[in-house]
Design an enzyme around this catalytic site. Structure first.
Site, PDB file in Angstrom:
ATOM      1  N   SER A  46      17.297  57.709  27.204  1.00  0.00           N
ATOM      2  CA  SER A  46      18.486  57.238  27.922  1.00  0.00           C
ATOM      3  C   SER A  46      18.743  55.809  27.473  1.00  0.00           C
ATOM      4  CB  SER A  46      18.223  57.312  29.431  1.00  0.00           C
ATOM      5  OG  SER A  46      19.420  57.073  30.125  1.00  0.00           O
ATOM      6  N   GLU A  47      19.944  55.535  26.969  1.00  0.00           N
ATOM      7  CA  GLU A  47      20.129  54.324  26.168  1.00  0.00           C
ATOM      8  C   GLU A  47      20.087  53.016  26.961  1.00  0.00           C
ATOM      9  OE1 GLU A  47      22.292  56.851  26.285  1.00  0.00           O
ATOM     10  OE2 GLU A  47      24.373  56.163  26.447  1.00  0.00           O
TER      11      GLU A  47
END
Lengths: 218, 233
Positions: A46-47
């Protein structure tokens, strides 16, 4: 029949391989996490800065300091790591993420993608999408094949402002699985009950159709 | 003699020296890990024409969104600003400027700014509206655009724990942009949940060394949740 959102996610999930680090975009791509094939392990990135995203928390586990890139409360899976946004995008930009799945408004035969901006409508921003498409070698775009008005989203040339150039090689739509190379779309599979003619009609860019186009099975 | 003690006693002392027209680099992603009390202090001070560098602009009534209420923000540098009606109104009315910047490029601009690197090449944004007007250079057959670093007059940061020297530890994904933002301020102000005794943090587990921190204050936090998603137990 066109694929449902769930079937689209299921089809994309078949591209997952054991040991893959995967970034899933918001919307249909998120659903892919529900269909990881049995017997393989993948880790979700998840960035905002989480590698090893777990399921949503229970009421008791909920924690404002633990969110995903969609700003939803999540948990960390066993073996997860948490880091800064610069570190997160270093792994994205540096090509360390094995597969990125994201939605789009349009793709074209050159592998260009438009996914963030419709001129005349309010522009909210690209978030991490431009970094993701620039950094990943293996990207799957999920979208409907055509707009509600029947306009193709698989084009000779994208009409909307681009998110990235020459970066898309695989598209799973509600009608077909298509690959992109040599400035053409290549029809690989069709949705169950969808005819090759229907797909040709709704594909504006040049489409190469083999003699036999297998139906997806679910 | 204060030595390396960075602790200040009030929020007004924490934000002393902030003036109209300054640039503020802020940590946080969505409402997670935002310096909510430092933002509230900026609202109390009433400084205007601010340029704010932050991934998002809060929501209506919370986070950076409250600085829109009295039109204190002149320009936002962000990757995504979709959560906010007041933002939309002021943007459409031409009262607010926004420079949309890809999220990874934004993080790297802050990192570079703090690390003394004036600009860097990235493939992100090449061939898109983001790349327009920027220098393009080819390396190993691939095209990259030149992106300039960002620094601010102030950086505002939220961490979990600190010691008095300003060594910081972040909690979970509230880390996000905070470590880079902390390096990019001429004056870096940090608010934390807890100031612990010097020597009690493991030196090998410090996320941000105190050298980057100028002022430190302990606060209490609402920690509002933007998207409450749960599964059944």
């Amino acid at each position: 029949m066109a694929l449902t959102r769930e079937q689209l996610a299921q089809r994309v999930a078949r591209e997952l391989q054991d040991g893959y680090y995967v970034n899933l975009g918001i919307g249909i791509p998120t659903l892919v996490a529900n269909y990881v094939p049995e017997g393989i392990e993948v880790m979700l990135q998840s960035e905002n800065g989480l590698l090893g995203m777990g399921p949503f928390p229970t009421e008791d586990e909920i924690d404002a300091d633990m969110i995903n890139a969609g700003k939803q409360t999540v948990t960390a899976a066993k073996g997860a790591s948490i880091f800064s946004s610069a570190e997160s995008f270093a792994m994205i930009r540096g090509g360390h993420v094995d597969l990125t799945v994201l939605g789009a408004f349009e793709v074209d035969v050159a592998g260009n993608i438009a996914s963030w901006m419709i001129p005349g409508k309010l522009i909210k921003g690209m978030g991490g999408a431009m970094d993701l498409v620039a950094g990943a070698d293996n990207i799957i775009v999920t979208m409907t094949h055509a707009s509600k008005h029947g306009e193709s989203k698989l084009l000779t040339k994208c009409s909307l402002p681009l998110t990235g150039v020459g970066c898309i090689k695989k598209v799973v739509t509600d009608l077909a699985y298509i690959e992109i190379h040599d400035n053409k779309f290549w029809l690989i599979e069709r949705a169950p009950g969808v005819s090759v003619d229907d797909i040709i009609k709704l594909t504006e860019g040049e489409l190469v159709v083999p003699d036999v186009v297998p139906e997806m099975t679910f | 003699m204060a030595g390396f003690n960075k602790i200040v006693n009030s929020y007004s002392e924490a934000m002393a020296g902030l003036k109209d027209g300054m640039t503020i680099v802020a940590g946080g992603f969505g409402l997670c890990g935002i310096p909510e009390n430092l933002i509230a202090e900026i609202k109390r001070k009433g400084c205007r024409d601010l340029t704010i560098v932050s991934n998002n602009c809060g929501v209506d009534g919370f986070g950076l969104g409250i600085l829109l209420e009295d039109k204190q923000i002149k320009k936002m540098v962000s990757s995504y600003v979709g959560e906010n009606k007041l933002f939309e109104q002021q943007l459409l009315a031409g009262e607010l400027e926004v420079e949309l910047t890809p999220q990874g490029t934004l993080a790297e601009k802050m990192r570079a700014g703090g690390a003394g690197i004036p600009a860097f090449y990235t493939a992100t944004g090449y061939g898109t509206p983001v790349g327009e007007g920027k220098e393009v250079r080819e390396f190993n057959g691939r095209k990259y655009i030149l992106e300039e670093a960002i620094t601010g007059d102030f950086a505002i940061i939220k961490a979990w724990k600190a010691d008095q020297y300003g060594n910081l530890v972040f909690r979970h994904t509230a880390q996000n942009f905070n470590p880079m933002a902390a390096t990019a301020g001429k004056i870096t102000v940090v608010e934390v949940e807890e100031i612990v005794e010097l020597g009690s943090l493991d030196p090998a587990h410090i996320h941000t060394p105190g050298i980057y921190v100028d002022r430190l204050i302990q606060g209490s936090f609402e920690k509002r949740i933007e998207q409450r998603t749960v599964r059944s137990a």
